[in-house]
Motif scaffolding. Structure first.
Motif, mmCIF file in Angstrom:
data_model
loop_
_atom_site.group_PDB
_atom_site.id
_atom_site.type_symbol
_atom_site.label_atom_id
_atom_site.label_comp_id
_atom_site.label_asym_id
_atom_site.label_seq_id
_atom_site.Cartn_x
_atom_site.Cartn_y
_atom_site.Cartn_z
ATOM 1 N N THR A 3 4.916 10.595 -18.921
ATOM 2 C CA THR A 3 2.855 9.969 -19.595
ATOM 3 C C THR A 3 2.226 8.690 -18.800
ATOM 4 O O THR A 3 3.035 8.449 -17.803
ATOM 5 C CB THR A 3 3.188 9.155 -21.390
ATOM 6 O OG1 THR A 3 4.273 8.913 -21.071
ATOM 7 C CG2 THR A 3 3.280 10.659 -22.647
ATOM 8 N N ASP A 4 1.229 8.325 -19.383
ATOM 9 C CA ASP A 4 0.121 7.502 -18.156
ATOM 10 C C ASP A 4 0.532 6.458 -18.475
ATOM 11 O O ASP A 4 0.628 5.674 -19.427
ATOM 12 C CB ASP A 4 -0.906 8.252 -17.859
ATOM 13 C CG ASP A 4 -0.892 9.985 -17.548
ATOM 14 O OD1 ASP A 4 -0.593 9.911 -16.977
ATOM 15 O OD2 ASP A 4 -1.375 10.176 -19.015
ATOM 16 N N SER B 6 3.670 -0.181 -9.887
ATOM 17 C CA SER B 6 2.155 0.968 -9.970
ATOM 18 C C SER B 6 1.722 0.687 -8.477
ATOM 19 O O SER B 6 0.649 1.199 -7.933
ATOM 20 C CB SER B 6 1.683 -0.521 -10.721
ATOM 21 O OG SER B 6 1.073 -1.420 -9.724
ATOM 22 N N SER B 72 4.011 6.982 -10.904
ATOM 23 C CA SER B 72 3.308 8.063 -11.594
ATOM 24 C C SER B 72 1.120 8.013 -11.349
ATOM 25 O O SER B 72 0.685 6.707 -11.105
ATOM 26 C CB SER B 72 3.642 8.171 -13.021
ATOM 27 O OG SER B 72 3.102 6.472 -13.508
ATOM 28 N N PHE B 73 0.614 9.072 -11.618
ATOM 29 C CA PHE B 73 -0.663 9.107 -11.420
ATOM 30 C C PHE B 73 -1.773 8.657 -13.074
ATOM 31 O O PHE B 73 -0.957 8.226 -13.616
ATOM 32 C CB PHE B 73 -1.309 11.394 -11.566
ATOM 33 C CG PHE B 73 -0.461 11.438 -10.235
ATOM 34 C CD1 PHE B 73 -0.786 11.478 -9.250
ATOM 35 C CD2 PHE B 73 0.189 12.913 -10.526
ATOM 36 C CE1 PHE B 73 -0.529 12.195 -7.770
ATOM 37 C CE2 PHE B 73 0.841 13.864 -9.156
ATOM 38 C CZ PHE B 73 0.133 13.168 -8.703
ATOM 39 N N ALA B 75 -3.903 7.941 -15.239
ATOM 40 C CA ALA B 75 -4.353 9.285 -16.987
ATOM 41 C C ALA B 75 -5.712 9.471 -16.393
ATOM 42 O O ALA B 75 -6.074 10.385 -17.215
ATOM 43 C CB ALA B 75 -4.770 7.298 -18.009
ATOM 44 N N LYS B 171 -5.238 1.407 -4.620
ATOM 45 C CA LYS B 171 -4.751 -0.060 -5.034
ATOM 46 C C LYS B 171 -3.119 0.452 -4.755
ATOM 47 O O LYS B 171 -2.380 -0.186 -4.552
ATOM 48 C CB LYS B 171 -4.817 -0.272 -6.374
ATOM 49 C CG LYS B 171 -5.895 -1.425 -6.254
ATOM 50 C CD LYS B 171 -6.150 -2.015 -7.618
ATOM 51 C CE LYS B 171 -7.772 -2.704 -7.318
ATOM 52 N NZ LYS B 171 -7.763 -2.968 -8.874
ATOM 53 N N LEU B 180 -0.284 -7.666 -10.062
ATOM 54 C CA LEU B 180 -1.202 -6.612 -11.007
ATOM 55 C C LEU B 180 -1.101 -7.559 -13.033
ATOM 56 O O LEU B 180 0.023 -7.985 -12.777
ATOM 57 C CB LEU B 180 -1.120 -5.458 -11.502
ATOM 58 C CG LEU B 180 -2.012 -4.428 -10.540
ATOM 59 C CD1 LEU B 180 -1.127 -2.348 -10.980
ATOM 60 C CD2 LEU B 180 -3.295 -4.127 -10.324
ATOM 61 N N LYS B 181 -2.224 -8.318 -13.462
ATOM 62 C CA LYS B 181 -1.838 -9.226 -14.148
ATOM 63 C C LYS B 181 -1.705 -8.160 -15.379
ATOM 64 O O LYS B 181 -2.178 -7.417 -15.649
ATOM 65 C CB LYS B 181 -2.992 -9.858 -14.955
ATOM 66 C CG LYS B 181 -2.574 -10.888 -14.098
ATOM 67 C CD LYS B 181 -4.430 -11.547 -14.133
ATOM 68 C CE LYS B 181 -5.525 -10.876 -13.485
ATOM 69 N NZ LYS B 181 -6.944 -11.496 -13.733
ATOM 70 N N ASN B 182 -0.455 -8.367 -16.490
ATOM 71 C CA ASN B 182 -0.224 -7.904 -17.424
ATOM 72 C C ASN B 182 0.358 -5.984 -17.302
ATOM 73 O O ASN B 182 -0.713 -5.391 -18.064
ATOM 74 C CB ASN B 182 -1.214 -8.186 -18.725
ATOM 75 C CG ASN B 182 -1.789 -9.364 -18.925
ATOM 76 O OD1 ASN B 182 -0.818 -10.407 -18.447
ATOM 77 N ND2 ASN B 182 -2.812 -9.991 -18.709
ATOM 78 N N THR B 183 0.675 -6.024 -16.209
ATOM 79 C CA THR B 183 0.844 -4.914 -16.120
ATOM 80 C C THR B 183 2.236 -3.897 -17.279
ATOM 81 O O THR B 183 3.245 -4.659 -17.336
ATOM 82 C CB THR B 183 1.501 -4.086 -14.728
ATOM 83 O OG1 THR B 183 0.350 -4.962 -14.435
ATOM 84 C CG2 THR B 183 1.875 -2.131 -14.709
ATOM 85 N N VAL B 184 1.340 -3.274 -18.010
ATOM 86 C CA VAL B 184 2.158 -3.012 -19.681
ATOM 87 C C VAL B 184 1.949 -0.842 -19.305
ATOM 88 O O VAL B 184 1.507 -0.529 -18.558
ATOM 89 C CB VAL B 184 1.084 -3.005 -20.724
ATOM 90 C CG1 VAL B 184 2.721 -2.513 -21.754
ATOM 91 C CG2 VAL B 184 0.959 -4.201 -21.071
ATOM 92 N N VAL B 185 3.320 -0.948 -19.472
ATOM 93 C CA VAL B 185 4.019 0.149 -19.136
ATOM 94 C C VAL B 185 4.879 0.769 -20.263
ATOM 95 O O VAL B 185 5.485 0.145 -20.579
ATOM 96 C CB VAL B 185 4.635 0.618 -17.590
ATOM 97 C CG1 VAL B 185 5.114 2.075 -17.831
ATOM 98 C CG2 VAL B 185 3.631 0.045 -17.197
ATOM 99 N N ASN B 188 8.223 5.542 -21.780
ATOM 100 C CA ASN B 188 8.174 7.071 -21.317
ATOM 101 C C ASN B 188 7.598 7.143 -20.640
ATOM 102 O O ASN B 188 7.735 8.227 -20.129
ATOM 103 C CB ASN B 188 7.372 7.596 -22.078
ATOM 104 C CG ASN B 188 7.571 7.499 -24.084
ATOM 105 O OD1 ASN B 188 9.021 7.238 -23.801
ATOM 106 N ND2 ASN B 188 7.467 7.704 -24.654
ATOM 107 N N SER B 189 6.622 6.000 -19.628
ATOM 108 C CA SER B 189 5.917 6.892 -18.088
ATOM 109 C C SER B 189 7.227 6.936 -16.636
ATOM 110 O O SER B 189 6.999 7.497 -15.801
ATOM 111 C CB SER B 189 4.902 5.206 -18.419
ATOM 112 O OG SER B 189 5.474 4.591 -18.181
ATOM 113 N N ASN B 191 9.102 8.038 -14.570
ATOM 114 C CA ASN B 191 9.871 10.233 -14.449
ATOM 115 C C ASN B 191 10.983 9.970 -14.253
ATOM 116 O O ASN B 191 12.144 9.065 -14.554
ATOM 117 C CB ASN B 191 9.606 9.821 -12.530
ATOM 118 C CG ASN B 191 7.976 9.876 -12.645
ATOM 119 O OD1 ASN B 191 7.846 10.738 -13.232
ATOM 120 N ND2 ASN B 191 7.912 9.085 -11.157
#
Lengths: 369, 192
Positions: A3-4, B6, B72-73, B75, B171, B180-185, B188-189, B191
């Motif tokens: 998922t993204d 990221s 990952s790509f 969205a 980027k 990156l600030k607050n990079t929330v993932v 499930n992201s 791979n």
């Protein structure tokens, strides 16, 4: 499954205004144009009338026709094999492995100038000798020499101009002497070179011809000293003057004589390095160097076997004069890079074609064996 | 893993930009040398060792790619776009291998010596066969044009995302590191 991820700090970017969107597409288009344009620029797509290797070879094809599988110049020829014995005198001049005392194997090709593979042998036709020396460390040295003491053209452009001026008229089949006069009038260096060339007595055959490097090169020795040189292959077969009065009926008389001579005994040449002095032109192959320049005999070439172009491995070699071992380097002569480029173009074209039989057939070569 | 990378790793980005410069130079040198009399020798003297360097680096790069999968790509990329991006990546990797190998192979078939240094010569990898040379030589040109077209597609796609979609895709490969600030993932992201 993937998922993204979303960057929470960067939620949806603000919508673009019409003008901003247009400008951004414009920028994208401009970047694309620059990228494609740069590539096209390097490929020479913007200079339509520049002399390129392809156009040069087109010139040979316009003048001589396309003879499938044959070299676009020096089309008529015959393969030879032999060896080179170095006497060690060249070591102080060049670090090239070939100059260390010892023997290296040689494959080569005798040829006549011009793009016609079936041309009749004539005493005044340009005679060529191309050689490949296989050095013990795996390096190769290729040299393509002719029997002219100087080269008639200073630049590739002059060569091409003369080539086109020699193009036969489609109606008469003869070239227009007016065009040649026009060329010579604007190229005094060619007139001077031709005087030097005509001043050299023409020999009777390939065996007693002297072959010249045409261009200057540089020799670099192990101390790093770089000197300008030219080289000559001088025949050990006695000189005999060409009989211009009665040309033999046999249209392959030069090649057939060579075959008979090599079957009788190996033919030999001395490789002589001529050392240039400051002021001797290295970028002008039309000008002879003074006769008193130091000459160093560095070894002896022996050719003891002939083979038809139909079967010789030399047929499938490009005798590019810039295939050089470490210790021999190009000079600033503009002809060298051009020769390399044009030979390569000619080689690539003929490599993709089905070759017709050569004038000198395998059966001719076996005669008198 | 609470957060996902990221950006590509520093080494991946270094390889990407170094090889991008090498490959673009290579394509321009290739196009220029076949059209030039005066610069032919100088250009081919650069073309051969540069091509071999690219071949060496792409091996390193493939290993690195397998060890460090890319982030990952975003969205914003549609299924079709992802497919296109994957296909173009595959094409470019293939060409980075095939083009230098064909170059080496065609020089071998024509018996042009491939001298890197005095004591380092590449061996001939094909028999002396000019018909083979002619076919490979043609393929070398065609595939080089294909490489350039693939590059253009890649370049346009990235610019489209950077300028129009503005999803920060550039980027991922920026030569500098971006915090990156607050990079929330999402969990499930990653791979799998």
């Amino acid at each position: 499954m993937t998922t993204d991820f979303k960057l929470s700090a960067e939620s949806e970017p603000p919508r673009l205004g019409k003008l901003s969107k247009l400008a951004r597409f414009g920028l994208l288009g401009a970047a694309l144009t620059v990228a494609a344009g740069t590539f096209a620029y390097f490929g020479g797509w913007f200079i339509r009338d520049d002399l390129t290797p392809a156009r040069f070879v087109d010139g040979f094809e316009q003048v001589n026709g396309v003879h499938a599988g044959f070299r676009r110049n020096h089309a008529k020829g015959m393969g030879v094999f032999g060896f080179f014995d170095s006497n060690g005198n060249g070591v102080r001049l060049s670090q090239a492995v070939i100059f260390q005392p010892g023997r290296v194997q040689v494959i080569g090709r005798f040829s006549l100038g011009g793009g016609h593979p079936d041309v009749s042998d004539k005493p005044d036709a340009v005679r060529g000798l191309a050689l490949q020396f296989s050095l013990p460390n795996g390096e190769l040295w290729r040299t393509a020499m002719i029997n002219f003491p100087v080269f008639p053209f200073r630049t590739p452009e002059a060569f091409y101009e003369q080539l086109i001026a020699s193009k036969p008229d489609p109606n008469t089949g003869k070239h227009d002497p007016g065009k040649m006069e026009e060329f010579l009038a604007s190229h005094p260096e060619t007139v001077q070179a031709l005087t030097v060339i005509k001043g050299q007595p023409s020999s009777s055959g390939f065996d007693n011809s002297t072959f010249h490097s045409s261009n200057a090169f540089r020799f670099i020795n192990s101390a790093g000293d770089s000197i300008p040189v030219r080289w000559i292959m001088t025949p050990m077969q006695p000189f005999e003057s060409a009989n211009n009065a009665s040309i033999p009926q046999d249209k392959n008389y030069l090649f057939n004589a060579l075959i008979a001579q090599i079957h009788r005994q190996p033919l030999r040449w001395r490789l002589i390095i001529v050392i240039g002095q400051p002021g001797d032109p290295t970028n002008d192959a039309t000008i002879p160097w003074p006769a008193e320049r130091e000459q160093v005999v560095v070894g002896t070439l022996t050719l003891d076997r002939v083979e038809s172009d139909d079967t010789s491995a030399a047929t499938d070699l490009n005798f590019d004069p810039l295939v050089l071992p470490v210790g021999i380097a190009p000079s600033d002569d503009p002809l060298l890079s051009a020769r390399s480029a044009v030979y390569s173009q000619s080689f690539t074209r003929r490599a993709g074609e089905t070759k017709q039989p050569s004038a000198i057939r395998p059966s001719d070569v076996r005669k008198g064996e | 893993m609470p957060t996902q990378r990221s950006q590509f790793t520093v080494f991946s980005r270094l390889l990407h930009w170094t090889m991008a410069a090498m490959i673009l130079s290579m394509l321009c040198i290739g196009a220029a040398m076949v059209a030039s009399l005066a610069n032919y020798h100088v250009l081919i003297s650069i073309h051969r060792p540069l091509g071999i360097s690219i071949l060496v680096l792409v091996v390193v790069r493939l290993v690195n790619r397998l060890l460090n999968p890319p982030p990952s790509f975003p969205a914003t990329m549609s299924r079709a776009e992802r497919l296109a991006a994957t296909a173009s990546e595959f094409t470019m990797y293939s060409l980075m291998f095939i083009l230098p190998l064909i170059g080496w192979g065609m020089l071998s078939a024509a018996r042009y010596p491939i001298i890197l240094t005095r004591s380092l010569h590449l061996p001939f990898i094909l028999p002396h066969d000019v018909t083979l040379y002619a076919a490979l030589r043609k393929m070398h040109t065609i595939l080089a044009y294909l490489f350039f077209l693939t590059f253009v597609a890649h370049f346009v796609a990235i610019l489209y995302h950077a300028l129009i979609v503005r999803d920060g895709i550039l980027k991922r490969m920026a030569p500098w590191s971006i915090r990156l600030k607050n990079t929330v993932v999402d969990q499930n992201s990653v791979n799998k």
